[in-house]
Motif scaffolding. Structure first.
Motif, PDB file in Angstrom:
ATOM      1  N   ASP A  32       0.812  -1.317   0.099  1.00 30.68           N
ATOM      2  CA  ASP A  32      -0.024   0.028   0.028  1.00 30.68           C
ATOM      3  C   ASP A  32       0.761   1.370   0.081  1.00 30.68           C
ATOM      4  O   ASP A  32       0.530   2.003  -0.714  1.00 30.68           O
ATOM      5  CB  ASP A  32      -1.064   0.066   1.127  1.00 30.68           C
ATOM      6  CG  ASP A  32      -2.246  -0.634   1.258  1.00 30.68           C
ATOM      7  OD1 ASP A  32      -2.312  -1.519   0.058  1.00 30.68           O
ATOM      8  OD2 ASP A  32      -3.117  -0.578   1.634  1.00 30.68           O
ATOM      9  N   HIS A  67      -0.666  -4.984  -6.297  1.00 29.91           N
ATOM     10  CA  HIS A  67      -1.658  -5.813  -5.438  1.00 29.91           C
ATOM     11  C   HIS A  67      -1.945  -7.144  -6.306  1.00 29.91           C
ATOM     12  O   HIS A  67      -2.945  -8.086  -6.169  1.00 29.91           O
ATOM     13  CB  HIS A  67      -2.995  -5.225  -5.176  1.00 29.91           C
ATOM     14  CG  HIS A  67      -2.756  -4.170  -3.925  1.00 29.91           C
ATOM     15  ND1 HIS A  67      -2.169  -3.057  -3.853  1.00 29.91           N
ATOM     16  CD2 HIS A  67      -3.323  -4.324  -2.767  1.00 29.91           C
ATOM     17  CE1 HIS A  67      -2.190  -2.636  -2.603  1.00 29.91           C
ATOM     18  NE2 HIS A  67      -2.922  -3.468  -1.929  1.00 29.91           N
ATOM     19  N   HIS A 104       0.294  -9.145   3.346  1.00 32.01           N
ATOM     20  CA  HIS A 104      -0.861  -8.077   2.873  1.00 32.01           C
ATOM     21  C   HIS A 104      -1.771  -8.442   2.208  1.00 32.01           C
ATOM     22  O   HIS A 104      -3.029  -8.361   1.972  1.00 32.01           O
ATOM     23  CB  HIS A 104       0.006  -7.060   2.329  1.00 32.01           C
ATOM     24  CG  HIS A 104      -1.000  -5.800   2.108  1.00 32.01           C
ATOM     25  ND1 HIS A 104      -1.009  -4.797   2.865  1.00 32.01           N
ATOM     26  CD2 HIS A 104      -1.671  -5.325   0.989  1.00 32.01           C
ATOM     27  CE1 HIS A 104      -1.835  -3.764   2.327  1.00 32.01           C
ATOM     28  NE2 HIS A 104      -2.331  -4.196   1.172  1.00 32.01           N
ATOM     29  N   ASP A 108      -5.674  -8.846   2.460  1.00 30.92           N
ATOM     30  CA  ASP A 108      -6.516  -8.287   1.585  1.00 30.92           C
ATOM     31  C   ASP A 108      -7.581  -9.079   0.913  1.00 30.92           C
ATOM     32  O   ASP A 108      -8.677  -8.891   0.548  1.00 30.92           O
ATOM     33  CB  ASP A 108      -5.919  -7.645   0.637  1.00 30.92           C
ATOM     34  CG  ASP A 108      -5.113  -6.012   0.918  1.00 30.92           C
ATOM     35  OD1 ASP A 108      -5.523  -5.615   2.113  1.00 30.92           O
ATOM     36  OD2 ASP A 108      -4.619  -5.510   0.069  1.00 30.92           O
ATOM     37  N   HIS A 112     -11.092  -7.578   0.097  1.00 31.80           N
ATOM     38  CA  HIS A 112     -11.580  -6.788  -1.100  1.00 31.80           C
ATOM     39  C   HIS A 112     -12.682  -7.708  -1.996  1.00 31.80           C
ATOM     40  O   HIS A 112     -12.751  -8.584  -1.915  1.00 31.80           O
ATOM     41  CB  HIS A 112     -10.207  -7.046  -2.178  1.00 31.80           C
ATOM     42  CG  HIS A 112      -9.110  -6.139  -1.598  1.00 31.80           C
ATOM     43  ND1 HIS A 112      -8.423  -5.201  -2.447  1.00 31.80           N
ATOM     44  CD2 HIS A 112      -8.583  -5.893  -0.482  1.00 31.80           C
ATOM     45  CE1 HIS A 112      -7.446  -4.463  -1.837  1.00 31.80           C
ATOM     46  NE2 HIS A 112      -7.624  -4.634  -0.583  1.00 31.80           N
TER      47      HIS A 112
HETATM   48 ZN   LIG Z   1      -3.662  -3.198   0.142  1.00 28.93          ZN
END
Ligand SMILES: [Zn+2]
Length: 217
Positions: A32, A67, A104, A108, A112
């Protein structure tokens, strides 16, 4: 996911006590920390959309460099190399920092909507969509963070009053901030504002974690 990522930082401290908690706080948000500047540069893309999900006010359009699963693993490999051969030069520290970076994507994935590519933007995109339920997202992040705290407190010993209560108080503050994050209204509809708030939070939280960690041995 926001504060829940720090569960990985706190838990990883148990596996390598010489690893800096400040570094582990930055590592779990590393993709991020790269993502938001890339958004401002126009390389990756998000749109600010009020109530895009029950828990968020943004739509994540294009983020293959930060990502995607493959990119996450590549960033983790880079972190490993950095901590193995350039700074710190410890294999165990390099391993926990790399796991923190890779964690991460995994966390996520739970929250998400399907916007996390496997490799390129054209590859399948994944996301289990817990953000469609803000309360459930909150409970998950809180449960993760409290489990991480428990793990951390068992792995370390306080050296004074700040060491005894500081990290618990910090986690309570993070849980309160996450109420605003997940249930709060849209705060200004600009990407600059969103990026600045996120980046400032990441560095501030890492500094606090670093400082509180010096109060435990
Ligand atoms: Zn993220």
């Amino acid at each position: 996911m926001f504060v829940g990522h720090y569960a990985a930082s706190l838990a990883l401290k148990k596996y390598e006590k010489t690893a800096s908690l400040g570094i582990l706080f930055l590592a779990v948000q590393f993709v991020d920390i790269v993502f938001f500047p890339l958004v401002l540069l126009g390389v990756e893309r998000l749109n600010v959309v009020e109530n895009f999900t029950d828990a968020t006010h943004f739509e994540l359009i294009y983020m293959p460099y930060t990502h995607s699963l493959v990119a996450s693993l590549a960033w983790a490999a880079l972190a490993y190399a950095l901590f193995r051969w350039v700074v710190v030069k410890s294999r165990r520290v390099a391993i926990v920092v790399a796991i923190a970076v890779a964690s991460h994507w995994v966390l996520d994935l739970l929250v998400h909507t399907p916007d996390l590519p496997l490799w390129s933007d054209a590859s399948p995109k994944l996301g289990l969509g817990l953000w469609n339920y803000a309360a459930a997202t909150y409970v998950l992040e809180a449960a993760l963070l409290l489990a991480g705290l428990w793990w951390y407190l068992r792995a370390t010993r306080p050296t004074g009053a700040i060491g005894k209560w500081g990290m618990t108080a910090f986690v309570v503050v993070l849980l309160m901030i996450n109420v605003v994050n997940l249930f709060g209204p849209l705060q200004g509809d600009s990407k600059v504002m969103l990026a600045a708030t996120a980046l400032l939070s990441y560095f501030l939280f890492a500094a606090v974690a670093f400082w509180l960690d010096t109060k435990r041995s």
